[in-house]
Design a protein around this motif. Sequence first.
Motif, PDB file in Angstrom:
ATOM      1  N   GLU A 102      -7.611  26.383  14.935  1.00 42.77           N
ATOM      2  CA  GLU A 102      -7.394  27.304  13.821  1.00 42.77           C
ATOM      3  C   GLU A 102      -6.881  26.543  12.605  1.00 42.77           C
ATOM      4  OE1 GLU A 102      -5.003  30.561  15.122  1.00 42.77           O
ATOM      5  OE2 GLU A 102      -6.483  31.249  16.580  1.00 42.77           O
ATOM      6  N   ILE A 103      -7.762  25.709  12.050  1.00 38.02           N
ATOM      7  CA  ILE A 103      -7.448  24.892  10.886  1.00 38.02           C
ATOM      8  C   ILE A 103      -8.670  24.876   9.976  1.00 38.02           C
ATOM      9  CG2 ILE A 103      -5.714  23.410  11.966  1.00 38.02           C
ATOM     10  CD1 ILE A 103      -7.878  21.407  12.599  1.00 38.02           C
ATOM     11  N   GLU A 104      -8.457  24.475   8.722  1.00 36.27           N
ATOM     12  CA  GLU A 104      -9.583  24.365   7.800  1.00 36.27           C
ATOM     13  C   GLU A 104     -10.548  23.292   8.308  1.00 36.27           C
ATOM     14  OE1 GLU A 104      -8.763  23.945   3.681  1.00 36.27           O
ATOM     15  OE2 GLU A 104      -7.365  25.630   3.622  1.00 36.27           O
ATOM     16  N   THR A 105     -11.834  23.588   8.198  1.00 35.94           N
ATOM     17  CA  THR A 105     -12.857  22.692   8.737  1.00 35.94           C
ATOM     18  C   THR A 105     -13.910  22.412   7.673  1.00 35.94           C
ATOM     19  OG1 THR A 105     -12.504  23.585  10.965  1.00 35.94           O
ATOM     20  CG2 THR A 105     -14.549  22.377  10.578  1.00 35.94           C
ATOM     21  N   TYR A 106     -14.273  21.134   7.531  1.00 34.92           N
ATOM     22  CA  TYR A 106     -15.242  20.729   6.526  1.00 34.92           C
ATOM     23  C   TYR A 106     -16.391  19.973   7.181  1.00 34.92           C
ATOM     24  CZ  TYR A 106     -11.284  21.726   3.500  1.00 34.92           C
ATOM     25  OH  TYR A 106     -10.217  22.338   2.887  1.00 34.92           O
ATOM     26  N   GLU A 107     -17.601  20.320   6.770  1.00 37.90           N
ATOM     27  CA  GLU A 107     -18.782  19.661   7.317  1.00 37.90           C
ATOM     28  C   GLU A 107     -19.215  18.512   6.420  1.00 37.90           C
ATOM     29  OE1 GLU A 107     -23.392  20.641   8.696  1.00 37.90           O
ATOM     30  OE2 GLU A 107     -22.063  22.266   8.020  1.00 37.90           O
ATOM     31  N   ILE A 108     -19.549  17.390   7.040  1.00 34.17           N
ATOM     32  CA  ILE A 108     -19.971  16.215   6.299  1.00 34.17           C
ATOM     33  C   ILE A 108     -21.340  16.466   5.673  1.00 34.17           C
ATOM     34  CG2 ILE A 108     -21.144  15.023   8.195  1.00 34.17           C
ATOM     35  CD1 ILE A 108     -19.687  12.463   7.232  1.00 34.17           C
ATOM     36  N   LEU A 109     -21.514  16.022   4.448  1.00 30.93           N
ATOM     37  CA  LEU A 109     -22.777  16.191   3.735  1.00 30.93           C
ATOM     38  C   LEU A 109     -23.663  14.966   3.953  1.00 30.93           C
ATOM     39  CD1 LEU A 109     -21.394  17.625   0.362  1.00 30.93           C
ATOM     40  CD2 LEU A 109     -22.556  18.901   2.176  1.00 30.93           C
ATOM     41  N   PRO A 110     -24.985  15.146   3.995  1.00 32.16           N
ATOM     42  CA  PRO A 110     -25.886  13.996   4.175  1.00 32.16           C
ATOM     43  C   PRO A 110     -25.889  13.102   2.948  1.00 32.16           C
ATOM     44  CG  PRO A 110     -27.138  15.989   3.699  1.00 32.16           C
ATOM     45  CD  PRO A 110     -25.720  16.430   3.889  1.00 32.16           C
ATOM     46  N   LEU A 111     -26.236  11.842   3.149  1.00 32.73           N
ATOM     47  CA  LEU A 111     -26.387  10.910   2.029  1.00 32.73           C
ATOM     48  C   LEU A 111     -27.549  11.361   1.145  1.00 32.73           C
ATOM     49  CD1 LEU A 111     -26.077   7.524   3.940  1.00 32.73           C
ATOM     50  CD2 LEU A 111     -24.394   8.456   2.363  1.00 32.73           C
ATOM     51  N   TRP A 132     -21.451   0.460   3.102  1.00 32.21           N
ATOM     52  CA  TRP A 132     -21.096   1.850   3.330  1.00 32.21           C
ATOM     53  C   TRP A 132     -20.892   2.569   2.008  1.00 32.21           C
ATOM     54  CZ3 TRP A 132     -16.873   1.720   7.717  1.00 32.21           C
ATOM     55  CH2 TRP A 132     -17.520   1.523   8.948  1.00 32.21           C
ATOM     56  N   GLN A 133     -21.386   3.770   1.935  1.00 32.94           N
ATOM     57  CA  GLN A 133     -21.211   4.594   0.747  1.00 32.94           C
ATOM     58  C   GLN A 133     -20.174   5.682   1.022  1.00 32.94           C
ATOM     59  OE1 GLN A 133     -22.987   3.723  -2.191  1.00 32.94           O
ATOM     60  NE2 GLN A 133     -23.182   1.995  -0.787  1.00 32.94           N
ATOM     61  N   THR A 134     -19.466   6.098  -0.026  1.00 35.03           N
ATOM     62  CA  THR A 134     -18.484   7.160   0.126  1.00 35.03           C
ATOM     63  C   THR A 134     -19.181   8.452   0.516  1.00 35.03           C
ATOM     64  OG1 THR A 134     -17.040   6.150  -1.533  1.00 35.03           O
ATOM     65  CG2 THR A 134     -16.675   8.475  -1.026  1.00 35.03           C
ATOM     66  N   LEU A 135     -18.717   9.046   1.595  1.00 35.39           N
ATOM     67  CA  LEU A 135     -19.320  10.268   2.111  1.00 35.39           C
ATOM     68  C   LEU A 135     -18.548  11.484   1.595  1.00 35.39           C
ATOM     69  CD1 LEU A 135     -19.767   8.890   5.695  1.00 35.39           C
ATOM     70  CD2 LEU A 135     -21.614   9.388   4.102  1.00 35.39           C
ATOM     71  N   SER A 136     -19.248  12.593   1.471  1.00 35.47           N
ATOM     72  CA  SER A 136     -18.637  13.802   0.915  1.00 35.47           C
ATOM     73  C   SER A 136     -18.658  14.927   1.937  1.00 35.47           C
ATOM     74  CB  SER A 136     -19.394  14.243  -0.350  1.00 35.47           C
ATOM     75  OG  SER A 136     -19.320  13.246  -1.347  1.00 35.47           O
ATOM     76  N   PHE A 137     -17.769  15.893   1.704  1.00 35.13           N
ATOM     77  CA  PHE A 137     -17.652  17.055   2.571  1.00 35.13           C
ATOM     78  C   PHE A 137     -17.746  18.318   1.741  1.00 35.13           C
ATOM     79  CE2 PHE A 137     -15.757  13.526   4.665  1.00 35.13           C
ATOM     80  CZ  PHE A 137     -16.075  13.686   6.004  1.00 35.13           C
ATOM     81  N   ASP A 138     -18.324  19.338   2.355  1.00 38.81           N
ATOM     82  CA  ASP A 138     -18.547  20.595   1.653  1.00 38.81           C
ATOM     83  C   ASP A 138     -17.271  21.436   1.650  1.00 38.81           C
ATOM     84  OD1 ASP A 138     -19.627  22.831   0.468  1.00 38.81           O
ATOM     85  OD2 ASP A 138     -20.532  23.594   2.302  1.00 38.81           O
ATOM     86  N   LYS A 139     -16.760  21.723   0.448  1.00 39.48           N
ATOM     87  CA  LYS A 139     -15.606  22.613   0.294  1.00 39.48           C
ATOM     88  C   LYS A 139     -15.960  23.655  -0.754  1.00 39.48           C
ATOM     89  CE  LYS A 139     -10.682  22.872  -0.820  1.00 39.48           C
ATOM     90  NZ  LYS A 139      -9.485  22.137  -1.277  1.00 39.48           N
ATOM     91  N   ASN A 140     -16.187  24.866  -0.286  1.00 41.25           N
ATOM     92  CA  ASN A 140     -16.557  25.971  -1.173  1.00 41.25           C
ATOM     93  C   ASN A 140     -17.781  25.639  -2.018  1.00 41.25           C
ATOM     94  OD1 ASN A 140     -14.275  27.432  -0.271  1.00 41.25           O
ATOM     95  ND2 ASN A 140     -12.974  26.401  -1.784  1.00 41.25           N
ATOM     96  N   GLY A 141     -18.751  24.975  -1.391  1.00 40.37           N
ATOM     97  CA  GLY A 141     -19.991  24.648  -2.078  1.00 40.37           C
ATOM     98  C   GLY A 141     -19.919  23.431  -2.969  1.00 40.37           C
ATOM     99  N   GLU A 142     -18.768  22.740  -2.997  1.00 43.25           N
ATOM    100  CA  GLU A 142     -18.597  21.558  -3.833  1.00 43.25           C
ATOM    101  C   GLU A 142     -18.316  20.339  -2.955  1.00 43.25           C
ATOM    102  OE1 GLU A 142     -18.900  21.278  -7.111  1.00 43.25           O
ATOM    103  OE2 GLU A 142     -19.344  23.408  -7.419  1.00 43.25           O
ATOM    104  N   PRO A 143     -18.856  19.163  -3.330  1.00 41.28           N
ATOM    105  CA  PRO A 143     -18.599  17.958  -2.539  1.00 41.28           C
ATOM    106  C   PRO A 143     -17.222  17.374  -2.837  1.00 41.28           C
ATOM    107  CG  PRO A 143     -20.030  17.437  -4.399  1.00 41.28           C
ATOM    108  CD  PRO A 143     -19.805  18.926  -4.430  1.00 41.28           C
ATOM    109  N   HIS A 144     -16.510  16.988  -1.799  1.00 43.86           N
ATOM    110  CA  HIS A 144     -15.212  16.343  -1.933  1.00 43.86           C
ATOM    111  C   HIS A 144     -15.156  15.165  -0.971  1.00 43.86           C
ATOM    112  CE1 HIS A 144     -13.028  19.499  -4.301  1.00 43.86           C
ATOM    113  NE2 HIS A 144     -13.991  20.240  -3.808  1.00 43.86           N
ATOM    114  N   THR A 145     -14.507  14.080  -1.385  1.00 42.03           N
ATOM    115  CA  THR A 145     -14.307  12.962  -0.469  1.00 42.03           C
ATOM    116  C   THR A 145     -13.169  13.301   0.479  1.00 42.03           C
ATOM    117  OG1 THR A 145     -12.694  11.832  -1.875  1.00 42.03           O
ATOM    118  CG2 THR A 145     -15.034  11.336  -2.243  1.00 42.03           C
TER     119      THR A 145
END
Length: 233
Positions: A154-163, A12-25
């Motif tokens: 009504e909470i902050e929501t982050y979309e998972i980024l593809p590998l 498994w690889q560490t997956l990232s999420f989009d936060k303001n155009g930047e990837p975050h774990t």
Amino acid sequence: LTSPVYNLEPWWQTLSFDKNGEPHTLQSLLITSKATKFAIIGKSGSGKTSAMKMAAYDLNHNTAHICFWIPLRSYTIDLTTTMKRYLGWFDLSGDQVIPMLLEHEIIILLDGLNEIPKNFRDQCASEIDQLILSYQGTLCISFLISDQKYYGFEIETYEILPLDKSSVVQAVNVYYHRDDGKKQFLLDLVEHSAYATKELSALLQSPIYLGFFLELAESNNFAHKTFRDFYGE
């Protein structure tokens, strides 16, 4: 308190999420975000469960935080009962569960709202709404991107980024730790082969399909024809 034990696939690889155009774990979001309530969303098989398991494992083993991953597919009766049973807290009454979590500042990861039986889904969503308002610690929920408007949390929501390609290559290297011909064949297939089309790239960006790909390659007669059949499956 200790988190329930579960297996992590070594590739498994560490997956990232989009936060303001930047990837975050997910790990960084859980402990550095100003918000304490948020959701992670993605398509089916995009790695939401993998990301939550990896985050919980990392936080529990490498930080002072305690993080509980709770699969909602085990939902029964109500949310409190589900958490109590999954955590093995059979000696606690239902009204003691949330205070216990608060006392120990537990980070709660509720995984897979979409995996609850349909007849319980709205009930659980309502309970999560109440938990968002009442829980003083960090809470994260995962569900399908297609359900975002339906639930309307009504909470902050982050979309998972593809590998990306480098993550796929690293997964192949870890899965086949020996430097044998099959490993090189797969690396060539991913990086250089005529099969490395847009369709293939899109397929392997999803952790669930990458897993199928690696398992398929375990076959001793794995070849280009077998890989073509992969699309049909």
